[in-house]
Each structure stands twice: as C-alpha cells, then as structure tokens.
Design a protein around this motif. Structure first.
Motif, PDB file in Angstrom:
ATOM      1  N   ASP A 197      38.529  56.405  41.663  1.00  0.00           N
ATOM      2  CA  ASP A 197      38.489  57.849  41.855  1.00  0.00           C
ATOM      3  C   ASP A 197      37.016  58.235  41.937  1.00  0.00           C
ATOM      4  N   MET A 198      36.448  58.328  43.087  1.00  0.00           N
ATOM      5  CA  MET A 198      35.028  58.550  43.347  1.00  0.00           C
ATOM      6  C   MET A 198      34.199  57.330  42.922  1.00  0.00           C
ATOM      7  N   TYR A 199      34.132  57.042  41.586  1.00  0.00           N
ATOM      8  CA  TYR A 199      33.487  55.800  41.152  1.00  0.00           C
ATOM      9  C   TYR A 199      34.548  54.717  41.294  1.00  0.00           C
ATOM     10  N   CYS A 200      34.284  53.752  42.174  1.00  0.00           N
ATOM     11  CA  CYS A 200      35.373  52.836  42.510  1.00  0.00           C
ATOM     12  C   CYS A 200      34.863  51.394  42.679  1.00  0.00           C
ATOM     13  N   ASP A 201      35.802  50.486  42.865  1.00  0.00           N
ATOM     14  CA  ASP A 201      35.464  49.078  43.089  1.00  0.00           C
ATOM     15  C   ASP A 201      35.767  48.734  44.539  1.00  0.00           C
ATOM     16  N   LEU A 202      34.780  48.211  45.237  1.00  0.00           N
ATOM     17  CA  LEU A 202      35.004  47.784  46.614  1.00  0.00           C
ATOM     18  C   LEU A 202      35.872  46.527  46.554  1.00  0.00           C
ATOM     19  N   THR A 203      37.084  46.628  47.098  1.00  0.00           N
ATOM     20  CA  THR A 203      38.089  45.587  46.888  1.00  0.00           C
ATOM     21  C   THR A 203      38.471  44.943  48.217  1.00  0.00           C
ATOM     22  N   LEU A 204      38.382  43.613  48.270  1.00  0.00           N
ATOM     23  CA  LEU A 204      38.682  42.880  49.508  1.00  0.00           C
ATOM     24  C   LEU A 204      39.992  42.121  49.345  1.00  0.00           C
ATOM     25  N   LEU A 205      40.975  42.478  50.189  1.00  0.00           N
ATOM     26  CA  LEU A 205      42.246  41.744  50.196  1.00  0.00           C
ATOM     27  C   LEU A 205      42.238  40.829  51.417  1.00  0.00           C
ATOM     28  N   THR A 206      42.511  39.560  51.188  1.00  0.00           N
ATOM     29  CA  THR A 206      42.578  38.599  52.299  1.00  0.00           C
ATOM     30  C   THR A 206      44.011  38.096  52.421  1.00  0.00           C
ATOM     31  N   LYS A 207      44.534  38.162  53.656  1.00  0.00           N
ATOM     32  CA  LYS A 207      45.887  37.655  53.931  1.00  0.00           C
ATOM     33  C   LYS A 207      45.725  36.350  54.707  1.00  0.00           C
ATOM     34  N   GLU A 208      46.359  35.297  54.237  1.00  0.00           N
ATOM     35  CA  GLU A 208      46.281  34.009  54.950  1.00  0.00           C
ATOM     36  C   GLU A 208      47.491  33.162  54.582  1.00  0.00           C
ATOM     37  N   HIS A 209      48.148  32.579  55.590  1.00  0.00           N
ATOM     38  CA  HIS A 209      49.350  31.764  55.388  1.00  0.00           C
ATOM     39  C   HIS A 209      50.341  32.489  54.472  1.00  0.00           C
ATOM     40  N   GLN A 210      50.551  33.776  54.746  1.00  0.00           N
ATOM     41  CA  GLN A 210      51.511  34.619  54.007  1.00  0.00           C
ATOM     42  C   GLN A 210      51.178  34.791  52.525  1.00  0.00           C
ATOM     43  N   LYS A 211      49.924  34.466  52.168  1.00  0.00           N
ATOM     44  CA  LYS A 211      49.487  34.665  50.777  1.00  0.00           C
ATOM     45  C   LYS A 211      48.411  35.734  50.766  1.00  0.00           C
ATOM     46  N   GLN A 212      48.299  36.465  49.668  1.00  0.00           N
ATOM     47  CA  GLN A 212      47.254  37.487  49.551  1.00  0.00           C
ATOM     48  C   GLN A 212      46.355  37.163  48.360  1.00  0.00           C
ATOM     49  N   THR A 213      45.031  37.269  48.584  1.00  0.00           N
ATOM     50  CA  THR A 213      44.105  37.140  47.449  1.00  0.00           C
ATOM     51  C   THR A 213      43.263  38.406  47.393  1.00  0.00           C
ATOM     52  N   ILE A 214      42.882  38.806  46.194  1.00  0.00           N
ATOM     53  CA  ILE A 214      42.115  40.037  46.019  1.00  0.00           C
ATOM     54  C   ILE A 214      40.821  39.727  45.280  1.00  0.00           C
ATOM     55  N   ARG A 215      39.705  40.277  45.807  1.00  0.00           N
ATOM     56  CA  ARG A 215      38.395  40.028  45.194  1.00  0.00           C
ATOM     57  C   ARG A 215      37.685  41.366  44.996  1.00  0.00           C
ATOM     58  N   ASN A 216      37.088  41.561  43.823  1.00  0.00           N
ATOM     59  CA  ASN A 216      36.307  42.773  43.545  1.00  0.00           C
ATOM     60  C   ASN A 216      34.851  42.505  43.937  1.00  0.00           C
ATOM     61  N   LEU A 217      34.340  43.294  44.909  1.00  0.00           N
ATOM     62  CA  LEU A 217      32.976  43.054  45.400  1.00  0.00           C
ATOM     63  C   LEU A 217      31.936  43.903  44.677  1.00  0.00           C
ATOM     64  N   GLY A 218      32.380  44.762  43.738  1.00  0.00           N
ATOM     65  CA  GLY A 218      31.402  45.533  42.960  1.00  0.00           C
ATOM     66  C   GLY A 218      31.624  47.037  43.045  1.00  0.00           C
ATOM     67  N   GLY A 219      30.864  47.747  42.225  1.00  0.00           N
ATOM     68  CA  GLY A 219      31.040  49.199  42.112  1.00  0.00           C
ATOM     69  C   GLY A 219      30.418  49.970  43.271  1.00  0.00           C
ATOM     70  N   CYS A 220      31.016  51.135  43.578  1.00  0.00           N
ATOM     71  CA  CYS A 220      30.475  51.993  44.635  1.00  0.00           C
ATOM     72  C   CYS A 220      30.969  53.427  44.400  1.00  0.00           C
ATOM     73  N   VAL A 221      30.458  54.361  45.192  1.00  0.00           N
ATOM     74  CA  VAL A 221      30.860  55.767  45.068  1.00  0.00           C
ATOM     75  C   VAL A 221      31.309  56.255  46.439  1.00  0.00           C
ATOM     76  N   PHE A 222      32.518  56.844  46.501  1.00  0.00           N
ATOM     77  CA  PHE A 222      33.041  57.366  47.771  1.00  0.00           C
ATOM     78  C   PHE A 222      33.767  58.687  47.544  1.00  0.00           C
ATOM     79  N   VAL A 223      33.862  59.499  48.587  1.00  0.00           N
ATOM     80  CA  VAL A 223      34.732  60.693  48.545  1.00  0.00           C
ATOM     81  C   VAL A 223      36.175  60.180  48.506  1.00  0.00           C
ATOM     82  N   PRO A 224      37.116  60.995  47.992  1.00  0.00           N
ATOM     83  CA  PRO A 224      38.484  60.479  47.833  1.00  0.00           C
ATOM     84  C   PRO A 224      39.281  60.356  49.137  1.00  0.00           C
ATOM     85  N   LEU A 225      40.157  59.362  49.172  1.00  0.00           N
ATOM     86  CA  LEU A 225      41.194  59.271  50.211  1.00  0.00           C
ATOM     87  C   LEU A 225      42.275  60.264  49.790  1.00  0.00           C
TER      88      LEU A 225
END
Ligand code: SAM
Length: 230
Positions: free
Chosen positions: A194-222
């Motif tokens: 919520d404004m202060y957030c974690d840049l999150t990378l989801l990777t889809k491969e061979h029908q599997k999903q992995t999630i990685r936190n790339l670090g903190g950031c600040v954004f306007v809300p979706l």
C-alpha cells in the motif's frame, strides 16, 4: 536574426541541452548499477523523457525523481523504470502488458527494447492521462504501443496472452487475472503493498510459479476490482 530564426535557435539549444542531460543521467544510472543491459541503456539514450513531462516541469526531466503528471499521478523516477526493465529480462519481439500508462514514458522505453516485431499494450484508468500519453507517444513516432482506457487490475484480456506483464502502481496482492493472462514461460512484475510496497517478480515456467521479492519501493495505488478501493 529574424523572429523565426531566433525561435529555431532557441529550440536547437534546448534540444542539445536535453540531449546532454539525458546522457548524464544514463551514465549516472549505469554507475549506480541500475542500468546494465545494452538494449535498456540504448532505450534510455533514445527516448526523450522531456516529451513525457508537463511543460512547467520540463527543466526537471533529467532529475532522477518522480514528477507530477496531473490527476494526482506521477511519471516514475528513471531509476525505478530502469530496475523494472532490467528485472523483466525484455527481448525483441515480445508481447507486453503495462498496467498504469501514466505519461507513456515507461511504455515508450519498453517499446524501444522489444522493437518493431514486439508490441506493448498499456492500460490507464484516467481517460485524460491516456489521451496525453497517446499524444506523447505519437510525438516521438512510437508505433508499437497501444493505449487503452480501463481497469488494468483485470488485465487486458482482449490481447492476451503476454510474455511480460508489469504494473506501475501498488497492488494489495498480485491480481489473479494478470497471472492468468501471462504466457508460460513468462514474467510478471508487481509492486505489492500500500504505497510502501515490495517489488515482486512472479515467474511462470513449465506450469510452475516462483515468486521473488526484489526489494522495497514506493508507488501510487492500483485502484480497481483487484486493487485498492480508493
Ligand atoms: N508508467 C507511468 C509513466 O511512465 O509515466 C507511470 C505510472 S504512475 C506511477 C501509475 C499509473 O497507474 C497512474 O497513471 C494511475 O492512474 C494508473 N492506475 C492506477 N490504477 C489503475 C488501474 N486499475 N488500471 C489502470 N491504470 C491504473
């Protein structure tokens, strides 16, 4: 010099000033470790950020900071655009979805990287921002970006599926429609929080999903069905 010549001379000086400023910023982002891939660096060298910044703020176009673009929204700081482009591992020919067009700058950078065989679809909730972004993109003759108006928290099913999806505003969680509209293999990048957030990378491969936190950031809300309420 006649009036017309003086004006042309002024435009030329301004053009060179922005070009030098852009060069300086690219070198700064490279030294700071935000930019490292050749194609991303070239996009930052070629896309004029001053075109995407409101007239009154153009002198700040090459300061590494977000800037007001109206409707309470911002054009993201250049280092954040760099971090996101590098994390997405972009390649020529890819189909991309951007949620949160804003000024159109980030879309223009990504469009440059994926080239004319690639395509960027971008969706913005504010009609006025989408209209300005379209004009900005036309001004730099960017022809591989399609701007749509709507709730991007639901993705853009009409053009699915996408090799890469990225969200330029903070979501309470990764929206399921975006996961569904992502190709396998594919990468999805979302600031989660919520404004202060974690840049999150989801990777889809061979029908599997992995999630990685790339670090903190600040954004306007979706804001939307799969976003925040306000
Ligand atoms: N990428 C932009 C640029 O280069 O200027 C910066 C985007 S700004 C940080 C985030 C944008 O997301 C705002 O323009 C905001 O209106 C938009 N936004 C927020 N919720 C949205 C939604 N549900 N659908 C589409 N756009 C949304």
């Amino acid at each position: 010099m006649v009036q017309g010549d003086i004006y042309l001379d002024h435009l030329l000086k301004e053009y060179h000033m922005f070009e030098q400023e852009r060069d300086r910023l690219v070198n700064q982002l490279h030294t700071e470790g935000y930019l490292h891939t050749d194609a991303v660096i070239q996009a930052f060298r070629d896309v004029p950020r001053e075109v995407f910044v409101p007239e009154a703020l153009k002198t700040y176009a090459y300061v590494d900071t977000p800037l007001d673009i109206g409707n309470g929204q911002t054009i993201s700081a250049p280092h954040m655009v760099a971090i996101m482009c590098e994390a997405l591992d972009l390649h020529k020919g890819q189909r991309i979805l951007e949620v949160g067009t804003g000024s159109g700058y980030h879309a223009a950078i990504v469009a440059h990287i994926v080239g004319n065989t690639g395509m960027v679809y971008t969706i913005e909730r504010f009609q006025t921002l989408a209209a300005t972004a379209k004009q900005n993109l036309e001004q730099i003759h960017c022809s591989n970006v399609v701007v749509e108006v709507g709730d991007g928290s639901c993705g853009l099913p009409a053009h699915q599926s996408y090799d890469r999806i990225y969200v330029t505003c903070a979501a309470p969680r990764i929206p399921q429609p975006l996961i569904d509209q992502l190709q396998d293999p594919g990468k999805l990048l979302v600031p989660v929080g919520d404004m202060y957030c974690d840049l999150t990378l989801l990777t889809k491969e061979h029908q599997k999903q992995t999630i990685r936190n790339l670090g903190g950031c600040v954004f306007v809300p979706l804001v939307g069905k799969h976003g925040h309420d306000r």
